[in-house]
Write a protein that holds these residues in place. Structure first.
Motif, PDB file in Angstrom:
ATOM      1  N   MET A   1       0.843  -1.190   0.000  1.00 38.06           N
ATOM      2  CA  MET A   1       0.000   0.000   0.000  1.00 38.06           C
ATOM      3  C   MET A   1       0.878   1.241   0.000  1.00 38.06           C
ATOM      4  N   PHE A   3       1.054   4.481   0.633  1.00 38.30           N
ATOM      5  CA  PHE A   3       0.768   5.744   1.310  1.00 38.30           C
ATOM      6  C   PHE A   3       1.330   5.676   2.729  1.00 38.30           C
ATOM      7  N   ILE A   9      -3.573   9.233   0.977  1.00 40.36           N
ATOM      8  CA  ILE A   9      -4.576   8.205   0.696  1.00 40.36           C
ATOM      9  C   ILE A   9      -5.452   8.591  -0.486  1.00 40.36           C
ATOM     10  N   TYR A  12      -3.504   8.031  -3.584  1.00 41.45           N
ATOM     11  CA  TYR A  12      -3.425   6.573  -3.780  1.00 41.45           C
ATOM     12  C   TYR A  12      -4.696   6.063  -4.457  1.00 41.45           C
ATOM     13  N   GLN A  13      -5.852   6.515  -3.966  1.00 40.65           N
ATOM     14  CA  GLN A  13      -7.107   6.103  -4.583  1.00 40.65           C
ATOM     15  C   GLN A  13      -7.186   6.591  -6.030  1.00 40.65           C
ATOM     16  N   VAL A 195      -2.010   5.940  10.158  1.00 42.06           N
ATOM     17  CA  VAL A 195      -1.785   5.138   8.950  1.00 42.06           C
ATOM     18  C   VAL A 195      -1.451   3.691   9.311  1.00 42.06           C
ATOM     19  N   LYS A 199      -3.540   0.389   7.899  1.00 43.64           N
ATOM     20  CA  LYS A 199      -2.929  -0.735   7.185  1.00 43.64           C
ATOM     21  C   LYS A 199      -3.092  -2.044   7.956  1.00 43.64           C
ATOM     22  N   MET A 202      -6.944  -3.226   7.433  1.00 44.32           N
ATOM     23  CA  MET A 202      -7.513  -3.353   6.081  1.00 44.32           C
ATOM     24  C   MET A 202      -7.744  -4.805   5.684  1.00 44.32           C
ATOM     25  N   TYR A 229     -10.842   6.931   6.455  1.00 45.60           N
ATOM     26  CA  TYR A 229      -9.572   6.846   5.724  1.00 45.60           C
ATOM     27  C   TYR A 229      -9.427   5.456   5.098  1.00 45.60           C
ATOM     28  N   LEU A 230      -9.795   4.445   5.861  1.00 47.63           N
ATOM     29  CA  LEU A 230      -9.709   3.073   5.376  1.00 47.63           C
ATOM     30  C   LEU A 230     -10.611   2.862   4.159  1.00 47.63           C
ATOM     31  N   GLN A 232     -11.467   5.046   2.003  1.00 44.06           N
ATOM     32  CA  GLN A 232     -10.783   5.695   0.876  1.00 44.06           C
ATOM     33  C   GLN A 232      -9.680   4.801   0.325  1.00 44.06           C
ATOM     34  N   ALA A 233      -8.878   4.260   1.232  1.00 48.54           N
ATOM     35  CA  ALA A 233      -7.753   3.422   0.818  1.00 48.54           C
ATOM     36  C   ALA A 233      -8.226   2.156   0.117  1.00 48.54           C
TER      37      ALA A 233
END
Length: 283
Positions: A1, A3, A9, A12-13, A195, A199, A202, A229-230, A232-233
């Motif tokens: 991942m 970011f 993030i 990244y998306q 972050v 991670k 996820m 945030y998750l 989005q990731a």
């Protein structure tokens, strides 16, 4: 991942799985407005540029006091983080004296509010903030559209310079406790702190690019903020409910694959269903 900082993030998306409905919220007319990943990135940079032109600098601390989560909450968060501003969410349920304590303790330069009710709470705190920004056009605030400005190449260069200077171990946010154990206490969290949690979980949260998710818990709490945030990731589309009270209608409209809740929300939903059953006939 790929970011390491919270504002990475969104990029990244954008690189891996851009969406047409990355963020969505209900408008004042009752319809849903969806924002594509590319639109969010542009508005983020417009807000960053506007803050810099308004006199904000790296290291300044800015509060967010809103009655619910929203697309603009997320955009403002990313816009501030990428230029090194420390984000300080404030619970909508906080008393004026608690708000005043947070403003003084954190040393806020400004605060973002979502409606006139939140503005009244902020004014009752009598904190004399330098800047008050409205997520909508709210009398007594500098409106979102007023702050946002289309960045020119000089603005973009400054944003890139500030982004590059932010390291994962740098302070990202200060989260204040609810005040149930005395005056609210600030918890200082770095980009890495949050972050690493994203991670770590996820792999066990069943969300992916094919899904729509619903967010209705306050983003002033680290639980819902981290999970957004998750989302989005993971490339899921995030729809924001404007209140817990509207959940039954919102669930029917959005039909989400996933949402997070706290036990009391589920208990209230169950109690309501039992109440409806008891008021109905046997069939």
């Amino acid at each position: 991942m790929d970011f390491n900082r919270l504002f990475d993030i969104l990029d990244y998306q954008h690189r891996i799985f851009p969406r047409k409905d990355a963020l969505a919220h209900r408008t004042s007319s009752g319809t849903w407005l969806s924002l594509a990943t590319s639109e969010i990135a542009k508005e983020r940079d417009c807000f960053s540029a506007g803050l810099l032109q308004a006199g904000f600098h790296k290291g300044d601390k800015v509060g967010i006091l809103t009655h619910c989560g929203s697309s603009r909450w997320m955009i403002a968060d990313m816009a501030m983080l990428q230029i090194g501003i420390i984000v300080v969410p404030i619970h909508a349920t906080a008393r004026p004296d608690e708000i005043a304590h947070i403003i003084k303790d954190a040393g806020l330069k400004g605060c973002i509010v979502s409606n006139s009710d939140m503005l009244e709470k902020l004014q009752a705190a009598n904190a004399g903030l330098e800047h008050i920004i409205g997520i909508a056009e709210i009398p007594g605030t500098t409106g979102w559209e007023t702050i946002c400005c289309l960045p020119d190449e000089k603005d973009l260069e400054k944003i890139r310079y500030l982004r590059d200077a932010v390291l994962p171990e740098h302070l990202a946010t200060i989260l204040y406790t609810s005040g149930t154990t005395g005056q609210p206490k600030g918890v200082m969290l770095s980009h890495y702190n949050i972050v690493s949690n994203i991670k770590s979980v996820m792999a066990i949260v069943p969300v992916d690019t094919t899904m729509t998710v619903l967010s209705f818990l306050p983003l002033s709490h680290i639980f819902e903020r981290t999970v957004c945030y998750l989302y989005q990731a993971a490339g899921a589309g995030i729809y924001f409910a404007e209140a817990v009270e509207t959940l039954p209608q919102t669930l029917r409209e959005v039909r989400p694959h996933f949402f997070t809740a706290v036990p009391r929300i589920l208990e209230r939903s169950y109690e309501r269903l039992v109440e409806i059953r008891d008021q109905s006939g046997p069939l």
